[in-house]
Design a protein around this motif. Structure first.
Motif, mmCIF file in Angstrom:
data_model
loop_
_atom_site.group_PDB
_atom_site.id
_atom_site.type_symbol
_atom_site.label_atom_id
_atom_site.label_comp_id
_atom_site.label_asym_id
_atom_site.label_seq_id
_atom_site.Cartn_x
_atom_site.Cartn_y
_atom_site.Cartn_z
ATOM 1 N N LEU A 148 68.496 12.540 -36.254
ATOM 2 C CA LEU A 148 69.904 12.245 -36.002
ATOM 3 C C LEU A 148 70.814 13.045 -36.932
ATOM 4 O O LEU A 148 71.871 13.534 -36.524
ATOM 5 N N ALA A 149 70.394 13.182 -38.185
ATOM 6 C CA ALA A 149 71.187 13.970 -39.136
ATOM 7 C C ALA A 149 71.208 15.441 -38.730
ATOM 8 O O ALA A 149 72.241 16.111 -38.821
ATOM 9 N N HIS A 150 70.079 15.939 -38.267
ATOM 10 C CA HIS A 150 70.016 17.327 -37.804
ATOM 11 C C HIS A 150 70.936 17.530 -36.613
ATOM 12 O O HIS A 150 71.666 18.524 -36.531
ATOM 13 N N GLU A 151 70.926 16.594 -35.683
ATOM 14 C CA GLU A 151 71.813 16.688 -34.524
ATOM 15 C C GLU A 151 73.287 16.604 -34.929
ATOM 16 O O GLU A 151 74.130 17.277 -34.343
ATOM 17 N N ALA A 152 73.573 15.793 -35.942
ATOM 18 C CA ALA A 152 74.958 15.672 -36.409
ATOM 19 C C ALA A 152 75.442 16.989 -37.017
ATOM 20 O O ALA A 152 76.603 17.366 -36.859
ATOM 21 N N ALA A 153 74.557 17.685 -37.695
ATOM 22 C CA ALA A 153 74.937 18.919 -38.383
ATOM 23 C C ALA A 153 74.893 20.138 -37.470
ATOM 24 O O ALA A 153 75.787 20.975 -37.501
ATOM 25 N N TRP A 154 73.838 20.259 -36.681
ATOM 26 C CA TRP A 154 73.631 21.475 -35.900
ATOM 27 C C TRP A 154 73.678 21.265 -34.391
ATOM 28 O O TRP A 154 73.505 22.202 -33.631
ATOM 29 N N GLY A 155 73.895 20.034 -33.959
ATOM 30 C CA GLY A 155 73.935 19.754 -32.523
ATOM 31 C C GLY A 155 72.548 19.474 -31.987
ATOM 32 O O GLY A 155 71.547 19.673 -32.678
ATOM 33 N N SER A 156 72.490 19.025 -30.771
ATOM 34 C CA SER A 156 71.191 18.701 -30.180
ATOM 35 C C SER A 156 70.436 19.965 -29.847
ATOM 36 O O SER A 156 71.016 21.006 -29.556
#
Length: 75
Positions: A65-73
């Motif tokens: 979820l943190a990765h998606e928040a930073a770099w998108g899905s």
């Protein structure tokens, strides 16, 4: 002939400057994204398991979820 060499040199300097500015901009963007990632992980880890359950999040999902928040899905 000297004019052509000077024009090529000027273009090379402008190209180098552009690449350098582009690299600096990418580094700044990546730094900001890493900050978003770290902040998201920190905030989600601070929640209790019950709070995470209420949100429908398991602890194993936090980094994704943190990765998606930073770099998108990653689609």
């Amino acid at each position: 002939m000297a004019v052509i060499a000077q024009a090529q040199n000027t273009a090379a300097v402008a190209g180098l400057r552009g690449r350098l500015l582009s690299a600096i901009q990418r580094m700044q963007e990546n730094r900001a994204r890493r900050a978003v990632y770290r902040q998201t992980v920190r905030e989600l880890n601070a929640l209790t398991t019950r709070d995470l359950d209420d949100l429908g999040i398991s602890r194993s999902m936090i980094t994704r979820l943190a990765h998606e928040a930073a770099w998108g899905s990653a689609q």
